[in-house]
Design an enzyme around this catalytic site. Structure first.
Site, short mmCIF file in Angstrom:
data_model
loop_
_atom_site.label_atom_id
_atom_site.label_comp_id
_atom_site.label_asym_id
_atom_site.label_seq_id
_atom_site.Cartn_x
_atom_site.Cartn_y
_atom_site.Cartn_z
N ASP A 50 0.71 -1.21 -0.01
CA ASP A 50 0.08 0.16 0.29
C ASP A 50 1.04 1.39 -0.05
OD1 ASP A 50 -1.83 2.18 0.60
OD2 ASP A 50 -3.18 0.32 1.18
N SER A 91 -7.09 4.45 -1.18
CA SER A 91 -7.04 2.79 -1.16
C SER A 91 -8.28 2.16 -1.32
CB SER A 91 -6.25 2.50 0.29
OG SER A 91 -5.15 3.02 0.40
N THR A 144 -7.91 -1.85 2.05
CA THR A 144 -7.35 -2.80 1.05
C THR A 144 -7.98 -4.25 1.24
OG1 THR A 144 -5.64 -1.54 0.48
CG2 THR A 144 -5.53 -3.81 -0.04
N GLU A 258 -1.23 -7.82 1.94
CA GLU A 258 -0.92 -6.54 1.99
C GLU A 258 -0.12 -6.08 3.15
OE1 GLU A 258 -3.43 -2.14 2.13
OE2 GLU A 258 -3.80 -3.39 3.57
N ASP A 263 2.33 2.61 3.61
CA ASP A 263 1.28 3.51 3.23
C ASP A 263 1.23 4.70 4.41
OD1 ASP A 263 -0.61 4.94 1.98
OD2 ASP A 263 -1.92 4.41 3.67
N HIS A 267 2.10 8.61 4.79
CA HIS A 267 1.46 9.60 5.46
C HIS A 267 2.09 10.56 6.51
CE1 HIS A 267 -2.15 9.11 2.90
NE2 HIS A 267 -2.38 7.83 3.28
N ASP A 305 -1.54 -0.10 -4.74
CA ASP A 305 -2.82 0.78 -5.30
C ASP A 305 -2.56 2.25 -5.57
OD1 ASP A 305 -2.06 1.23 -2.48
OD2 ASP A 305 -3.95 0.84 -1.62
N HIS A 306 -1.35 2.60 -5.02
CA HIS A 306 -1.04 4.03 -5.42
C HIS A 306 0.16 4.46 -4.71
CE1 HIS A 306 -2.15 4.87 -1.30
NE2 HIS A 306 -3.13 4.29 -1.42
#
Length: 368
Positions: A50, A91, A144, A258, A263, A267, A305-306
């Site tokens: 992620d 997500s 996710t 995952e 992620d 952040h 996912d990004h």
């Protein structure tokens, strides 16, 4: 002279046109027959980092002691990640494309733009008798993992998401999110419901061997601890456990794993957090690749996912022998993300394509 000059040109032009036509025809035939020529896998392991962009992957090269498992892949593509509602996906929409093959709005959990539930790859394969598993270092209700077994209009509806677990057909769950089963606002005890549906429930530690029954392993009230907080080898070991269990199914399996907190480090614009989580994810890739190499019938796909954080590995000023990880945003970015593939059907994942294609390629390889 004019006539003599004209005919060679005409013949040469005709030759070019004929050659061009043949060339196009061969190309079209190759494309149309490719699916039948490609060896199809019995099993697919989809690993999602992620928030993992190319710079995050590059982190493994510079910060891992030894060769990264990312370098064991021979097929690499790029995925375009925009959602149906925004240029930059979240997500929920980002995972929904993997689970359903359809782009939707940010915040959607396996529903379309009109909030109508979309059949997921897990649901479809479970109905066909394949084994399925979901593992995450977040809670199992996070965007996710939720997108593979639940259908709700908003990713924040954690208790609603949890109600889908008992009837999901998923054979193996592992992650956090215990409180959404047994400490709910509606007073329901969903652990009792899971047990009634035949699940073994484990809340203390990861077992050494899998159960013969379906099982759900919940080792944290919400998200799992960070690597820096002592999570240890939960992700690679849970993946080993799932593979041991799911591979007993003669029809095959689908496993989604995952690395959720890559992620979260992005952040937080916290490079140390991100690096530790990325290296844990790379270790988990090694487990999947080792299994696939020995098994011979398993396709391993790794993607994101990004990208999160606008993360870069820049030089420390003018010192080109020193890397200084940096961030450009506390949110997501619109950059393309890598897609790695190894095993039967890996060649399907070459090139640049929309993120939805990952689902469609997997379903094609599974024989739809």
């Amino acid at each position: 002279m004019k006539i003599k000059f004209f005919f060679p040109i005409l013949l040469f032009s005709f030759s070019l046109i004929s050659t061009s036509c043949v060339s196009v025809q061969v190309k079209e035939n190759t494309i149309s027959t490719a699916p039948s020529e490609v060896k199809k896998p019995k099993n697919i392991i989809l690993l999602i980092g992620d928030g993992m962009g190319l710079s995050q992957v590059s982190t493994a090269i510079y910060y891992k002691d030894g060769k990264p498992n990312f370098e064991r892949f021979h097929t690499i593509g790029l995925s375009k990640t925009s959602s149906a509602s925004d240029l930059i996906t979240d997500s929920a929409a980002g995972a929904t494309v993997f689970s359903t093959g359809e782009k939707t709005y940010n915040g959607a959990i396996a529903v379309n733009m009109d909030t109508i539930p979309l059949p997921t790859i897990v649901e479809q394969l479970s109905k066909r008798g394949l084994a399925t598993g979901i593992i995450a270092t977040s809670s199992l209700q996070h965007a996710t993992p939720a997108s593979f077994y639940a259908h709700v209009k908003s990713r924040s509806l954690y208790e609603d998401i949890t109600t889908f677990a008992p009837n999901s057909g998923v054979n193996f769950f592992a992650g956090g999110g215990l409180k959404f089963f047994n400490n709910r606002k509606d007073g329901k005890d969903l652990l009792a419901e899971m047990k009634a549906k035949g699940y073994d429930i484990i809340t203390d530690k990861l077992p050494n061997t899998p159960s013969e029954n379906n099982e759900i392993i919940l080792l944290a009230d919400d998200g799992m601890p960070k690597m820096s907080e002592g999570r240890g080898d939960f992700l690679p070991n849970a993946t080993k456990l799932a593979l041991e269990k799911l591979s007993k199914n003669e029809k095959g399996f689908f496993l989604m794993v995952e690395g959720s907190q890559i992620d979260w480090g992005g952040h937080n614009n916290d490079a140390d957090y991100l690096i530790q989580e990325l290296l844990d994810f790379d270790k988990t890739l090694g487990v999947a690749l080792d299994f696939a190499k020995q098994n011979g019938e398993t396709l391993v796909i790794v993607t994101a996912d990004h990208e999160t954080g606008g993360y870069t590995l820049s030089s420390d000023g003018n010192d080109y022998n020193k890397i200084k990880p940096s961030f450009s945003t506390p949110g997501h970015s619109g950059t393309m993300v890598p897609v790695f593939a190894e095993g039967p059907g890996a060649s399907f994942f070459n090139g640049i394509f929309e993120s939805t294609e990952i689902y469609h390629k997997m379903m094609t390889l599974f024989g739809k």
